[in-house]
Structure formats: structure tokens, C-alpha cells
Scaffold this motif. Structure first.
Motif, PDB file in Angstrom:
ATOM      1  N   ASP A 143       0.823  -1.207   0.000  1.00 21.27           N
ATOM      2  CA  ASP A 143       0.000   0.000   0.000  1.00 21.27           C
ATOM      3  C   ASP A 143       0.858   1.259   0.000  1.00 21.27           C
ATOM      4  O   ASP A 143       0.537   2.248  -0.681  1.00 21.27           O
ATOM      5  CB  ASP A 143      -0.921   0.007   1.227  1.00 21.27           C
ATOM      6  CG  ASP A 143      -2.069  -0.984   1.112  1.00 21.27           C
ATOM      7  OD1 ASP A 143      -2.276  -1.534  -0.001  1.00 21.27           O
ATOM      8  OD2 ASP A 143      -2.750  -1.224   2.127  1.00 21.27           O
ATOM      9  N   VAL A 144       1.920   1.223   0.764  1.00 24.25           N
ATOM     10  CA  VAL A 144       2.822   2.374   0.841  1.00 24.25           C
ATOM     11  C   VAL A 144       3.470   2.629  -0.517  1.00 24.25           C
ATOM     12  O   VAL A 144       3.560   3.777  -0.977  1.00 24.25           O
ATOM     13  CB  VAL A 144       3.893   2.127   1.921  1.00 24.25           C
ATOM     14  CG1 VAL A 144       4.958   3.221   1.892  1.00 24.25           C
ATOM     15  CG2 VAL A 144       3.258   2.064   3.294  1.00 24.25           C
ATOM     16  N   GLN A 145       3.925   1.576  -1.171  1.00 29.20           N
ATOM     17  CA  GLN A 145       4.541   1.709  -2.498  1.00 29.20           C
ATOM     18  C   GLN A 145       3.556   2.291  -3.502  1.00 29.20           C
ATOM     19  O   GLN A 145       3.873   3.241  -4.240  1.00 29.20           O
ATOM     20  CB  GLN A 145       5.025   0.344  -2.985  1.00 29.20           C
ATOM     21  CG  GLN A 145       6.197  -0.228  -2.200  1.00 29.20           C
ATOM     22  CD  GLN A 145       6.461  -1.682  -2.549  1.00 29.20           C
ATOM     23  OE1 GLN A 145       5.565  -2.406  -2.979  1.00 29.20           O
ATOM     24  NE2 GLN A 145       7.695  -2.121  -2.337  1.00 29.20           N
ATOM     25  N   ALA A 146       2.356   1.744  -3.525  1.00 30.10           N
ATOM     26  CA  ALA A 146       1.355   2.201  -4.491  1.00 30.10           C
ATOM     27  C   ALA A 146       0.993   3.664  -4.265  1.00 30.10           C
ATOM     28  O   ALA A 146       0.838   4.434  -5.228  1.00 30.10           O
ATOM     29  CB  ALA A 146       0.106   1.323  -4.399  1.00 30.10           C
ATOM     30  N   ALA A 147       0.879   4.057  -3.002  1.00 25.03           N
ATOM     31  CA  ALA A 147       0.506   5.436  -2.699  1.00 25.03           C
ATOM     32  C   ALA A 147       1.562   6.412  -3.212  1.00 25.03           C
ATOM     33  O   ALA A 147       1.223   7.462  -3.795  1.00 25.03           O
ATOM     34  CB  ALA A 147       0.308   5.606  -1.188  1.00 25.03           C
ATOM     35  N   TYR A 152       3.397  10.377  -7.305  1.00 19.29           N
ATOM     36  CA  TYR A 152       4.450  10.887  -8.193  1.00 19.29           C
ATOM     37  C   TYR A 152       3.963  10.951  -9.639  1.00 19.29           C
ATOM     38  O   TYR A 152       4.173  11.958 -10.330  1.00 19.29           O
ATOM     39  CB  TYR A 152       5.685   9.988  -8.109  1.00 19.29           C
ATOM     40  CG  TYR A 152       6.768  10.358  -9.091  1.00 19.29           C
ATOM     41  CD1 TYR A 152       7.591  11.454  -8.858  1.00 19.29           C
ATOM     42  CD2 TYR A 152       6.943   9.622 -10.265  1.00 19.29           C
ATOM     43  CE1 TYR A 152       8.576  11.807  -9.773  1.00 19.29           C
ATOM     44  CE2 TYR A 152       7.929   9.968 -11.174  1.00 19.29           C
ATOM     45  CZ  TYR A 152       8.741  11.060 -10.932  1.00 19.29           C
ATOM     46  OH  TYR A 152       9.713  11.408 -11.838  1.00 19.29           O
ATOM     47  N   GLU A 153       3.298   9.903 -10.090  1.00 13.62           N
ATOM     48  CA  GLU A 153       2.870   9.869 -11.488  1.00 13.62           C
ATOM     49  C   GLU A 153       1.740  10.853 -11.779  1.00 13.62           C
ATOM     50  O   GLU A 153       1.571  11.307 -12.914  1.00 13.62           O
ATOM     51  CB  GLU A 153       2.462   8.445 -11.871  1.00 13.62           C
ATOM     52  CG  GLU A 153       3.667   7.490 -11.912  1.00 13.62           C
ATOM     53  CD  GLU A 153       3.305   6.097 -12.369  1.00 13.62           C
ATOM     54  OE1 GLU A 153       2.119   5.701 -12.199  1.00 13.62           O
ATOM     55  OE2 GLU A 153       4.197   5.399 -12.890  1.00 13.62           O
ATOM     56  N   ALA A 154       0.992  11.227 -10.751  1.00  9.51           N
ATOM     57  CA  ALA A 154      -0.094  12.192 -10.951  1.00  9.51           C
ATOM     58  C   ALA A 154       0.449  13.602 -11.159  1.00  9.51           C
ATOM     59  O   ALA A 154      -0.124  14.395 -11.928  1.00  9.51           O
ATOM     60  CB  ALA A 154      -1.045  12.170  -9.750  1.00  9.51           C
ATOM     61  N   ASP A 155       1.572  13.930 -10.507  1.00  8.99           N
ATOM     62  CA  ASP A 155       2.093  15.295 -10.605  1.00  8.99           C
ATOM     63  C   ASP A 155       3.488  15.344 -10.002  1.00  8.99           C
ATOM     64  O   ASP A 155       3.674  14.984  -8.841  1.00  8.99           O
ATOM     65  CB  ASP A 155       1.172  16.276  -9.861  1.00  8.99           C
ATOM     66  CG  ASP A 155       1.626  17.719 -10.011  1.00  8.99           C
ATOM     67  OD1 ASP A 155       2.209  18.050 -11.060  1.00  8.99           O
ATOM     68  OD2 ASP A 155       1.399  18.507  -9.077  1.00  8.99           O
ATOM     69  N   HIS A 156       4.463  15.768 -10.800  1.00  8.26           N
ATOM     70  CA  HIS A 156       5.812  15.940 -10.279  1.00  8.26           C
ATOM     71  C   HIS A 156       6.530  17.032 -11.070  1.00  8.26           C
ATOM     72  O   HIS A 156       6.077  17.432 -12.141  1.00  8.26           O
ATOM     73  CB  HIS A 156       6.601  14.622 -10.338  1.00  8.26           C
ATOM     74  CG  HIS A 156       6.743  14.063 -11.725  1.00  8.26           C
ATOM     75  ND1 HIS A 156       5.946  13.043 -12.189  1.00  8.26           N
ATOM     76  CD2 HIS A 156       7.580  14.375 -12.756  1.00  8.26           C
ATOM     77  CE1 HIS A 156       6.278  12.743 -13.429  1.00  8.26           C
ATOM     78  NE2 HIS A 156       7.267  13.542 -13.801  1.00  8.26           N
ATOM     79  N   ARG A 157       7.628  17.509 -10.518  1.00  6.21           N
ATOM     80  CA  ARG A 157       8.401  18.543 -11.200  1.00  6.21           C
ATOM     81  C   ARG A 157       8.912  18.006 -12.538  1.00  6.21           C
ATOM     82  O   ARG A 157       9.436  16.897 -12.605  1.00  6.21           O
ATOM     83  CB  ARG A 157       9.568  18.999 -10.316  1.00  6.21           C
ATOM     84  CG  ARG A 157       9.146  19.746  -9.071  1.00  6.21           C
ATOM     85  CD  ARG A 157      10.325  20.001  -8.144  1.00  6.21           C
ATOM     86  NE  ARG A 157      10.882  18.756  -7.612  1.00  6.21           N
ATOM     87  CZ  ARG A 157      11.939  18.699  -6.812  1.00  6.21           C
ATOM     88  NH1 ARG A 157      12.558  19.805  -6.447  1.00  6.21           N
ATOM     89  NH2 ARG A 157      12.362  17.527  -6.368  1.00  6.21           N
ATOM     90  N   ASP A 158       8.766  18.797 -13.568  1.00  2.98           N
ATOM     91  CA  ASP A 158       9.050  18.324 -14.923  1.00  2.98           C
ATOM     92  C   ASP A 158      10.448  18.746 -15.367  1.00  2.98           C
ATOM     93  O   ASP A 158      10.601  19.658 -16.167  1.00  2.98           O
ATOM     94  CB  ASP A 158       8.000  18.868 -15.894  1.00  2.98           C
ATOM     95  CG  ASP A 158       8.170  18.299 -17.299  1.00  2.98           C
ATOM     96  OD1 ASP A 158       8.703  17.184 -17.424  1.00  2.98           O
ATOM     97  OD2 ASP A 158       7.776  18.986 -18.269  1.00  2.98           O
TER      98      ASP A 158
END
Length: 305
Positions: free
Chosen positions: A16-20, A25-31
């Protein structure tokens, strides 16, 4: 994974921790542009440039560097003095990094037929590539790395899961946390967490930290973390003076030592006079960055070619 006992809470659902974290990260991160490539050379350049340099400043330098030397073959064929001058002009920190990056490109061309090695151990054979950088390139270029353990990751693990402030405990916990075969996304994600949510002053709610459900610090309000080494002052430092010497020599074929001195320090003389400058350029010569020529009772200095 190490045979040492787990440093994580026994009741922690690691899946669960890994998936969260990955979902966050994949939803929004510095580009950053190097996150859009799996080219090992481009990633190596970004990693070397990012050492103790603000990432915002690295972006422009990284793009300009790759415009000038787009492949290891181009960099290997370049004049080392030009590479060092680029480094100095873009204020990228220790000039040795430019020298090592240039030499690493030559190794890739000469020893690996232009193809990057793919494991952390093999990458560590390249000049100036330490364990952390080797693992980062293996992770981000080949998805073939181990769990990253840097200051940010230690801070995250210490706060979130109360991992003891001990290097071996951090390594065990980091290895347990990383999903098998996902070093690229995982190492990017956990470093992003440390960079935007779990900084020295945390912004848990503002950044939407995905680990608040499990986080020991968030629950207790105790956000202490392992000591973070302080960067020595740059202004007036030996590192700054070394950079000035290299930058100034980039504008001339060569200079007499006493002509170079006032250009390096406006207060040239006394404790920071000829003896001090000769020692400084001698160190740079030992590092392969400048050439020192004693002739006609004078000392002449130029960039190494």
C-alpha cells in the motif's frame, strides 16, 4: 535485500505504501527535462551537474551542454579546456567534475564502444562516477538500480517510519521499500517526496504527502530528522578562487602569475599573494585543469589542453 533485520514497522503494508507513493508521483511531479529521457549520457550529465547546484539553474546549463556536445563521442573529442570553461561560466561547482565527465566520455568511447555499461558496479568504473551517481544512472537510464539512499531519502524514512538514524538501517529499509524491477519510478518518486513535501521544513498537507496515513512524524508532530551537513560558505572560499582562476584563464592563452593575481583577488598580496596563488594553481595543475610553466624567471599559467 540485506539479511539484516527489518528497520520498518512490523505491521506496515509495504504494498500500500509503495502504491501510494508511485500514484502520487505519477499524478504530478516537477518536470525536469532529464526525467523525460532514458539516455544514459544525458542522465549522467544531469546527475553530475546537479551535485550541490540548484536544479533550476541546472536546466539551462544541461540543455546548452547537450546542444554543444550531444553524445559521448562529441564530448570525448572536445578540448578539455573548453569543457572546463563551460562549467566555470555556468557556475556548476567544482571544476573537477567537468574534467571527470570529459574523461568518462572518453572511457565510454574507448572501453565500451560508445555504449554505456548498465549496472551500478560497471558504471562505477567510469572516472568520477561514485556509487550514488552510478546507481542513479543505472536506475533512470536502465531501470536497473538499487534503492537510492541520500540525505532526502534518509529524512523521509526517519520521519515516516521511525527508521533509526543509522546508515545500515537506512539501506535495509530503503531496499525493502523499493518495488522489484521499478528502480526508475521509485527512486524518482521518493526523492521527489523528499524534495517537495518532506523538506527540512515539511509541507505535508500543502504537498499532499501520500504517506500521511502511515507517517510517524505526522502523527506525533515530531519532525526532527538526521543531521544535514552544512555547505561551507562559497564567498571568499578556496573553491571560489579556483573557479576564478579557471574562468580568467579561459579568456587568455596564458598569463604571468603576477598578472593573474590581481584578477583573481582585488586584495592580491600579503597572505594572499604570490605564494598563495602559486599553491592554488599548482593544485589545479595536479587536477589536470591548468598548466604551469616556469621560464625566464617567471611563472606562466594557462588552461590545460
Amino acid at each position: 535485500m540485506s539479511d539484516e533485520a527489518s528497520a520498518l514497522p512490523a505491521d506496515l503494508d509495504i504494498g500500500d505504501v509503495q502504491a501510494a507513493l508511485i500514484d502520487w508521483y505519477e499524478a504530478d511531479h516537477r518536470d525536469f527535462p532529464w526525467r523525460r529521457t532514458d539516455d544514459a549520457y544525458e542522465i549522467l550529465v544531469s546527475e553530475v551537474m546537479s551535485q550541490q547546484t540548484q536544479l533550476g539553474r541546472v536546466v539551462e546549463a544541461w540543455e546548452e551542454f547537450l546542444d554543444q556536445w550531444p553524445t559521448t563521442a562529441d564530448l570525448a573529442a572536445a578540448d578539455r579546456a573548453d569543457v572546463v570553461s563551460f562549467w566555470t561560466n555556468h557556475r556548476l561547482g567544482y571544476n573537477n567534475r567537468a574534467k571527470y565527465l570529459h574523461e568518462a566520455a572518453r572511457q565510454v568511447e574507448a572501453d565500451y564502444d560508445g555504449e554505456f555499461p548498465q549496472t551500478p558496479d560497471e558504471l562505477s568504473e567510469l572516472m568520477g562516477v561514485g556509487p550514488y551517481t552510478a546507481n542513479a544512472v543505472a536506475s533512470f537510464a536502465f531501470n536497473n538500480g538499487d534503492a537510492v539512499v541520500d540525505t532526502n531519502v534518509k529524512r523521509v524514512l526517519h520521519r515516516a517510519f521511525d527508521v533509526p538514524d543509522d546508515d545500515s538501517a537506512f539501506e535495509v529499509a530503503a531496499a525493502e521499500m523499493m518495488p522489484e524491477g521499478k528502480s526508475r519510478v521509485w527512486n524518482n518518486a521518493i526523492m521527489e517526496l523528499g524534495g517537495v513535501a518532506c523538506e527540512k521544513t515539511p509541507s505535508c498537507d500543502e504537498a499532499g504527502c501520500p504517506w500521511r496515513t502511515w507517517c510517524h512524524a505526522y502523527e506525533t508532530g515530531d519532525f526532527t530528522a538526521p543531521d544535514v551537513p552544512t555547505q561551507p560558505s562559497f564567498e571568499g572560499s578556496r573553491r571560489q578562487m579556483r573557479g576564478r582562476v579557471v574562468r580568467i584563464l579561459g579568456e587568455y592563452d596564458e598569463l604571468k602569475l603576477d598578472t593573474l593575481g590581481p584578477r583573481v583577488r582585488v586584495d592580491y598580496g600579503g597572505d594572499h599573494g604570490r605564494e598563495w596563488l602559486f599553491e592554488l594553481v599548482s593544485d589545479l595543475e595536479s587536477d589536470g585543469l591548468v598548466a604551469v610553466d616556469e621560464r625566464e624567471e617567471n611563472v606562466f599559467v594557462s588552461l590545460a589542453r
